[in-house]
Design an enzyme around this catalytic site. Structure first.
Site, short mmCIF file in Angstrom:
data_model
loop_
_atom_site.label_atom_id
_atom_site.label_comp_id
_atom_site.label_asym_id
_atom_site.label_seq_id
_atom_site.Cartn_x
_atom_site.Cartn_y
_atom_site.Cartn_z
N ASP A 24 0.91 -1.18 0.06
CA ASP A 24 -0.06 0.21 -0.07
C ASP A 24 0.85 1.35 0.11
O ASP A 24 1.74 1.41 1.07
CB ASP A 24 -1.03 -0.07 1.27
CG ASP A 24 -1.87 1.25 1.28
OD1 ASP A 24 -2.72 1.10 2.36
OD2 ASP A 24 -1.49 2.10 0.89
N ASN A 55 -6.82 13.00 -10.33
CA ASN A 55 -7.53 13.24 -11.51
C ASN A 55 -7.40 14.73 -11.81
O ASN A 55 -6.72 15.38 -10.68
CB ASN A 55 -9.04 12.79 -11.34
CG ASN A 55 -9.71 13.47 -10.08
OD1 ASN A 55 -9.67 14.64 -10.19
ND2 ASN A 55 -10.21 12.73 -9.46
N GLY A 102 -9.52 4.74 -5.34
CA GLY A 102 -8.14 4.10 -5.46
C GLY A 102 -6.99 4.53 -4.87
O GLY A 102 -7.30 5.19 -3.60
N ASP A 140 -5.81 7.55 -4.84
CA ASP A 140 -6.17 9.12 -4.47
C ASP A 140 -6.98 9.05 -3.31
O ASP A 140 -6.62 9.77 -2.35
CB ASP A 140 -7.01 9.72 -5.72
CG ASP A 140 -7.04 11.08 -5.80
OD1 ASP A 140 -7.81 11.58 -6.65
OD2 ASP A 140 -6.38 11.67 -4.92
N SER A 160 -2.60 4.91 -13.69
CA SER A 160 -3.91 4.66 -14.89
C SER A 160 -4.16 3.02 -15.12
O SER A 160 -5.15 2.85 -15.75
CB SER A 160 -3.26 5.12 -16.34
OG SER A 160 -3.29 6.57 -16.47
N THR A 161 -3.63 2.30 -13.99
CA THR A 161 -4.22 0.90 -14.25
C THR A 161 -5.31 0.46 -13.47
O THR A 161 -5.70 -0.79 -13.58
CB THR A 161 -3.02 -0.16 -13.76
OG1 THR A 161 -2.79 0.14 -12.55
CG2 THR A 161 -1.62 0.14 -14.80
N1 APR Z 1 -1.21 1.48 -3.07
C1 APR Z 1 -0.73 1.32 -4.23
N2 APR Z 1 -1.45 0.96 -5.38
C2 APR Z 1 -2.87 1.11 -5.17
C3 APR Z 1 -3.42 1.32 -3.82
C4 APR Z 1 -2.75 1.85 -2.75
N3 APR Z 1 -3.09 2.20 -1.60
N4 APR Z 1 -4.79 1.43 -4.20
C5 APR Z 1 -4.87 1.43 -5.50
N5 APR Z 1 -3.81 0.87 -5.90
C6 APR Z 1 -3.58 0.43 -7.58
C7 APR Z 1 -4.38 -0.10 -8.08
O1 APR Z 1 -4.73 -1.38 -8.10
C8 APR Z 1 -4.25 0.16 -9.66
O2 APR Z 1 -3.38 -0.75 -9.98
O3 APR Z 1 -3.06 1.88 -8.08
C9 APR Z 1 -3.38 1.50 -9.76
C10 APR Z 1 -3.95 2.74 -9.94
O4 APR Z 1 -5.37 2.73 -9.68
P1 APR Z 1 -6.34 3.96 -9.43
O5 APR Z 1 -5.98 4.25 -8.07
O6 APR Z 1 -7.67 3.75 -9.74
O7 APR Z 1 -5.54 4.99 -10.35
P2 APR Z 1 -5.92 5.29 -11.92
O8 APR Z 1 -6.21 4.18 -12.48
O9 APR Z 1 -4.73 6.09 -12.43
O10 APR Z 1 -7.40 6.17 -12.10
C11 APR Z 1 -7.36 7.56 -11.27
O11 APR Z 1 -9.08 7.10 -10.02
O12 APR Z 1 -9.14 7.25 -7.95
C12 APR Z 1 -9.46 7.93 -8.87
O13 APR Z 1 -9.38 10.34 -8.34
C13 APR Z 1 -8.59 9.12 -9.22
O14 APR Z 1 -10.05 9.69 -10.96
C14 APR Z 1 -8.75 9.18 -10.63
C15 APR Z 1 -8.74 7.87 -11.27
#
Ligand code: APR
Length: 184
Positions: A11, A25, A33, A35, A123-124
């Site tokens: 994490d 975003n 996620g 964020d 972005s994943t």
């Molecule tokens: N630590 C590490 N990796 C994480 C965590 C964490 N606490 N939480 C999620 N992830 C991973 C997810 O599994 C994914 O592989 O981070 C990667 C990116 O996922 P997202 O957080 O959904 O980010 P993204 O795909 O870039 O989308 C961004 O999502 O949360 C919203 O506000 C954000 O609108 C924006 C969008």
């Protein structure tokens, strides 16, 4: 000596690093996620900084591919670097925007004198970028930034000790591990 590139399964909000990168975003006002986790564990000071950025330099929001730093609040870091990844598209190649997230975040980190920077797999998640392709783009972008000469992002190479990818699950970890191995 160029910075080490390392992989960690975990994490990102529990990592200790000079800078933690947030998969934000454009609004910079939080989300789910990474964020959501960063704002939840980091506390309200991060959002307060984001609001100040929106009220000053980023009235229309942070453009995709760009990066900006705020306080890290209660996180075990000095800075959070917010970057906006591209949403994956099956018809439009947005690879360079994703690469820009890594390059720009490293440039901002170097400007702050950070020596360790931790990235999530940008972005994943919500933005649906296929992991293997995102990992390849991430590794290439980081290696390119670290290798760039003094004219480019070269300042990055000089100051950084470690660039750490923090992968939330086994599938993501394997994708980055393979991307690192495949690219020598
Ligand atoms: N630590 C590490 N990796 C994480 C965590 C964490 N606490 N939480 C999620 N992830 C991973 C997810 O599994 C994914 O592989 O981070 C990667 C990116 O996922 P997202 O957080 O959904 O980010 P993204 O795909 O870039 O989308 C961004 O999502 O949360 C919203 O506000 C954000 O609108 C924006 C969008």
């Amino acid at each position: 000596m160029s910075a080490r590139i390392t992989l960690v399964r975990g994490d990102i909000t529990r990592q200790r690093a000079d800078a933690l990168v947030n998969a934000a975003n454009s609004s910079l006002l939080g989300g789910g996620g990474v964020d959501g986790a960063i704002h939840r564990r980091g506390g309200p000071d991060i959002l307060a900084d984001c609001r100040r950025l929106r009220a000053s330099h980023y009235g229309k929001g942070l453009p995709t591919g760009q990066a900006v730093a705020t306080t890290a609040g209660r996180l075990d870091a000095h800075h959070v670097i917010h970057t906006v990844g591209p949403v994956w598209s099956p018809t439009e190649d947005r690879s360079d925007l994703l690469a820009s997230c890594y390059r720009e975040s490293l440039r901002v980190a170097a400007g702050l004198g950070a020596r360790t920077v931790a990235f999530p797999a940008i972005s994943t998640g919500v933005y649906r970028w296929p992991l293997d392709d995102a990992a390849r783009i991430a590794v290439d972008a980081v290696r390119g930034a670290l290798a760039a000469g003094p004219e480019g992002a070269g300042a990055v190479a000089r100051d950084l000790d470690e660039v750490r990818f923090v992968l939330f699950d086994e599938v993501a970890y394997r994708a980055f591990d393979e991307a690192l191995a495949a690219r020598g």
